[in-house]
Motif scaffolding. Structure first.
Motif, short mmCIF file in Angstrom:
data_model
loop_
_atom_site.label_atom_id
_atom_site.label_comp_id
_atom_site.label_asym_id
_atom_site.label_seq_id
_atom_site.Cartn_x
_atom_site.Cartn_y
_atom_site.Cartn_z
N LEU A 81 97.25 -23.30 67.61
CA LEU A 81 97.49 -24.11 66.42
C LEU A 81 97.76 -23.27 65.17
CD1 LEU A 81 94.71 -26.82 66.92
CD2 LEU A 81 97.14 -27.01 67.45
N ILE A 82 97.56 -21.95 65.30
CA ILE A 82 97.72 -21.10 64.11
C ILE A 82 99.18 -21.06 63.64
CG2 ILE A 82 97.50 -18.75 63.22
CD1 ILE A 82 95.09 -18.39 65.03
N ILE A 83 100.10 -20.87 64.59
CA ILE A 83 101.53 -20.77 64.22
C ILE A 83 102.03 -22.06 63.58
CG2 ILE A 83 103.86 -20.36 65.09
CD1 ILE A 83 102.07 -17.90 65.05
N PRO A 84 101.76 -23.24 64.17
CA PRO A 84 102.19 -24.47 63.49
C PRO A 84 101.56 -24.62 62.11
CG PRO A 84 101.70 -24.93 65.78
CD PRO A 84 101.24 -23.53 65.52
N ARG A 85 100.31 -24.19 61.97
CA ARG A 85 99.64 -24.28 60.68
C ARG A 85 100.34 -23.39 59.64
NH1 ARG A 85 94.28 -25.39 59.26
NH2 ARG A 85 94.17 -25.48 56.97
#
Length: 387
Positions: A77-81
């Motif tokens: 979820l880090i990249i989308p965030r």
């Protein structure tokens, strides 16, 4: 000495040379004006949007420093965030970017208007010549650019140092304030300082724009020989033009001589002037002059008229008036209608007499020619009036 003066560029550039230079993309440009306009647009946008920008920055900072449980245990979820945060920042600063881009595109129009030149886009291998490059480095233009850079550095640096020194207490106080308070205050302080520094560049623009216009005009100055050459190219060589006019006059004269046999009558002075008239009740409002001349040309008109059996009438006042106030192919003036009508009536009666016989018509000798239309009578009247 005269040749040397002709080779000196002392003449202002003509409109044709200015247009040719513009077609080649050679116009006055001021990089300082474009830089000032871009910085002013960016600073003004930051100034007016400072509150909303700082609010979004605070929200982005809070969101970036917040770590929820789901994000901690799911690295996917880090990249989308990060993508969402970058997109939000882009949308926040999009008005500033658009303002800067629009001003960067349209600021050159302030000095020269719209200009698109294909020739300016063509590669010039002469610019790759190292000798020419070294010459440009030590040219007067390079020296001016160096002086401008030094003045700009000193001026902008001096204003920036003054702004920082003037706001040193406010800058030091930012470290003791909470983030929610210090970030908006920082934005306001940066925007105000930025606008003051950009305002200092206005002095450079005020000096640079007139200089660029003067320098561009100086580069396009022309020598006297170039002015004469351009005049020959645009208006034609004077000798050629004179020859053309001579040929045109000769053609007009031949056409005039060819029209004399069709005339109804030739009115003479008797030796100074000769005017040939023609009239037809079909399509003509009034008699028309088909030939006229003075001295030798008048003599030639009379000879052609005699060869073609065109009646010749000696009427000095009428001949002078017709020669003075008519042109080839034009109708006679209304003031001469009565006099010419009597002449034509005499000519028609003479033709009838030659064909049918009878009493020969009397030659008119006192034609009603207005004094104001007879050049000789007007001159005599003026002299008598003065006496």
């Amino acid at each position: 000495m005269a040749e040397d003066s002709d080779l000196e560029k002392t003449e202002q550039p003509s409109q044709r040379k200015l247009d040719q230079a513009r077609e080649k993309g050679q116009v006055a440009r001021s990089r300082e004006l474009s830089t000032f306009a871009v910085l002013l647009a960016g600073g003004a946008t930051l100034w007016f949007m400072g509150a909303s920008l700082t609010e979004h920055m605070v929200q982005s900072l809070r969101a970036g420093l917040t770590m929820d449980k789901e994000l901690a245990f799911n690295s996917g979820l880090i990249i989308p965030r990060l993508y969402d945060m970058a997109l939000d920042a882009l949308i926040t600063f999009l008005p500033v970017l658009l303002a800067v881009m629009l001003v960067a595109v349209f600021s050159p129009l302030l000095l020269n208007g719209w200009l698109f030149s294909v020739e300016a886009l063509q590669p010039k291998f002469s610019k790759l010549n190292p000798i020419s490059g070294i010459a440009r480095m030590f040219s007067a233009n390079s020296l001016v650019e160096l002086l401008k850079a030094i003045v700009k550095t000193v001026l902008v640096g001096g204003i920036a140092a003054w702004v920082i020194w003037h706001n040193k207490d406010a800058v030091m106080a930012l470290g003791t304030q909470a983030a929610a308070v210090s970030i908006p205050q920082t934005g306001h302080l940066v925007g105000e300082s930025f606008m003051i520094i950009v305002g200092g560049m206005l002095l450079i623009v005020v000096i640079d724009v007139p200089f660029q216009l003067w320098d561009h005009n100086k580069k396009l100055m022309m020598t006297k020989e170039e002015v004469r050459q351009e005049s020959r190219e645009t208006e034609g060589d004077p000798m050629v033009k004179g020859r053309i006019r001579s040929l045109q006059r000769e053609v007009a004269r031949r056409r005039m001589m060819a029209a004399i046999p069709t005339a109804d009558v030739v009115v003479t002075n008797p030796t100074h002037y000769a005017v040939a008239l023609k009239y037809s009740d079909k399509g003509m409002r009034a008699p028309v002059v088909v030939a006229k001349g003075s001295h030798l040309l008048a003599l030639r008109i009379r000879e052609i008229a005699q060869e073609n059996h065109v009646p010749i009438l000696e009427a000095p006042p009428l001949a002078r008036a017709l020669h003075k106030h008519t042109e080839l192919g034009e109708s006679i003036p209304e003031g001469l209608y009565t006099a010419v009508a009597e002449v034509l009536a005499y000519v028609y009666n003479l033709r009838r007499y030659e064909k049918q016989g009878g009493v020969r018509p009397q030659t008119p000798d006192d034609l009603p020619v207005p004094v104001e239309l007879d050049p000789a009578a007007a001159v005599v009247e003026g002299v008598v009036g003065e006496q």
